[in-house]
Design an enzyme around this catalytic site. Sequence first.
Site, mmCIF file in Angstrom:
data_model
loop_
_atom_site.group_PDB
_atom_site.id
_atom_site.type_symbol
_atom_site.label_atom_id
_atom_site.label_comp_id
_atom_site.label_asym_id
_atom_site.label_seq_id
_atom_site.Cartn_x
_atom_site.Cartn_y
_atom_site.Cartn_z
ATOM 1 N N LYS A 1 44.494 14.712 -16.866
ATOM 2 C CA LYS A 1 44.591 13.333 -16.384
ATOM 3 C C LYS A 1 43.902 13.247 -15.037
ATOM 4 O O LYS A 1 43.612 14.260 -14.403
ATOM 5 C CB LYS A 1 46.054 12.939 -16.206
ATOM 6 C CG LYS A 1 46.821 12.875 -17.492
ATOM 7 C CD LYS A 1 48.151 12.262 -17.194
ATOM 8 C CE LYS A 1 49.145 12.598 -18.260
ATOM 9 N NZ LYS A 1 50.460 12.119 -17.907
ATOM 10 N N HIS A 2 43.697 11.997 -14.574
ATOM 11 C CA HIS A 2 43.019 11.838 -13.294
ATOM 12 C C HIS A 2 43.876 12.364 -12.156
ATOM 13 O O HIS A 2 45.101 12.278 -12.194
ATOM 14 C CB HIS A 2 42.678 10.382 -13.060
ATOM 15 C CG HIS A 2 41.613 9.889 -13.993
ATOM 16 N ND1 HIS A 2 40.330 10.381 -13.971
ATOM 17 C CD2 HIS A 2 41.642 8.989 -14.991
ATOM 18 C CE1 HIS A 2 39.615 9.795 -14.910
ATOM 19 N NE2 HIS A 2 40.387 8.948 -15.553
ATOM 20 N N ALA A 3 43.202 12.896 -11.150
ATOM 21 C CA ALA A 3 43.919 13.342 -9.965
ATOM 22 C C ALA A 3 44.634 12.141 -9.364
ATOM 23 O O ALA A 3 44.142 11.022 -9.422
ATOM 24 C CB ALA A 3 42.932 13.923 -8.950
#
Length: 637
Positions: A270-272
């Site tokens: 997932k995105h940071a």
Amino acid sequence: MGGAWAPGRALAALLLTASALSAALLVPGAPPEPDADAAQPRDVDKKNHIELKMDQALLLIQNELPKTNLTVYWTSDRCYHCLPQVLASVSRSGKPGKLSTTAVAVSTQHKSILQLNDTLDDKELCRLEYEFGEFGNYTLLVTHVHNDASEIACDLLVNKNPIDSNLPVSIAFLIGLMLIIVISLLKFLLSLDDFNNWISKAMHSRETDRLINSELGAPSRTGPLGGHDAQTETWPSPAARLRCVDTFRGFALIIMVFVNYGGGKYWYFKHASWNGLTVADLVFPWFVFIMGTSIFLSTTSAIRRGCSRLKLFGKVAWRSFLLIYIGIVIVNPNYCFGPLSWDKLRIPGVLQRLGVTYFVVAVLELLFAKNLPDTCALDGRILSLRYLMSDWPQWLIVLMLENMWLGLTLLLPVPGCPTGYLGPGGIGDWGKFPNCTGGAAGYIDRVLLGEDHLYQHPSSAVLYRTEVPFDPEGILGTINSIMTAYLGVQAGKILFYYKDSTKDILLRFGAWWFALGLVSVILTKATENEGFIPINKNLWSISYVTTMSSFAFFILFILYPVVDLKGLWTGAPFIYPGMNSILVYVGHEVFESYFPFQWKLEDSQSHREHLTQNIVATAVWVLIAYVLYKKKVFWKI
Ligand SMILES: *[C@@H]1O[C@H](CO)[C@@H](O)[C@H](O)[C@H]1NC(C)=O
Ligand SMILES: *[C@@H]1O[C@H](CO)[C@@H](O)[C@H](O)[C@H]1NC(C)=O
């Protein structure tokens, strides 16, 4: 650069997608629950009745102190400068030898930092850092040290061992690796077979006679004329499609599909939350970069074919409009929130950003591309920087835009926030600027577009608990996406102008890789959070652009010789989605909740099931792209 960057994981993602079909055999599998949001601890009732969610462990906090009430604070190790959050209060035990217990769920995604304070005066009694494991059962025992009533000890005990959350990833990785090995071996054996046939034929005496006869002047199809033809055929023509470009685009797209579908709900897919890089953060800029490369190659060949620039401009404008329009349609699905309300229409998005970027970069090309002489006439040394210098007006405009980004980001006064703020707001920066998420970038979007027309669930909400909307595809970041595409244009120029000299191409790819890498190291001071401008996907910070473009040049450095020059790899399976990218992107968004891209999972809190589902869905898109490729169906806008 940033601590979260892990090349191994990027590779894992690549192989994961390849392993998709076989991993499908692993498990049947639940509609994606709204994210378990496992990074946040939850207060729970004291009877130890806790439904653990994904990425959580059970922690029993036992207070043996007869007279002290405890307040337990929690922060994630990955939450930078975060205000500790109250996890639980544990009342005093009353009598010596008795225990007071509170059960809580703690996040297992990252290391946890626990701080136990005396509720009365908020004085710290003890503090510990620990990486809990998924679905483990732990006890934190708070006691007086023997014979010393003033000293307090906090001991962590493991009641039940956690499960290995990453096992499914490892298995999928191994299956993928096995698939690759088996397929390569099969191919090798097949080619060996042909070779054997040829040998046995050649050994056959009559065949040999025929060969000798033909060698002695009998005209045959394998004469010099045929040879010459074959050679001209394989000669790279300017219009020939570069397979490495399609392969790279497909690679980025397939990882994008996988992470958009959930990436098995692993945090690193997932995105940071704010600064740093995860696998999910890699792909969008690569996609933009390679779009720049394609823009250059296609406009240049169109101009050379003699198309009028005005006509090309019309086409560019129409395409950009379509991209933006389709983008707005697909970021506003009405099955989630009921029929669309104009008040809540989200305006920015991935395709919108691609559309604007495409428009700006293509127009720059149309305005300033010169009718350069045929590349074969290029005379090496003197003109070695020609591709760079030939269009200095483009550079001037792009650098001006970049200065605008820097100026606005660092100098625009934002009411209630420090000027030049690059942080996430929320509980970050010790909770001093909760509504400053994204600094100037967030402010510009809120003022120009309005809070309701932005993305409402930014990734910063996970670790930093931000409450204001923030759009990761906002206005200011689009400037840097133009920069990314323009760096992609440079790759196109190198491929085009030096196509007769592999050495020149590789040298230049290497130089860009190194130079951009160096800039990134300086900007970030090789840290995740402490640099001048940290790597940040939500802001599309300039260090993010240079880092991702540096990686992109490196990937082309590898792909170009392997795929185009030597033909060691056909680029399969990435090349199929790479040649049909709009269709796959739009399709995967629109059909996200349809079978077989999604089905009801037996256990919605299992990474294994999510991973299987997401890999299957991604593999189905590769398959669809393959079938369309075979049928020669390509969706171009
Ligand atoms: C966790 O461990 C404790 C101590 O062994 C036990 O009493 C409790 O029932 C366990 N809880 C769960 C949910 O397994
Ligand atoms: C931040 O925004 C929220 C909701 O809009 C508001 O309640 C809160 O007071 C704001 N905080 C600050 C420090 O401005």
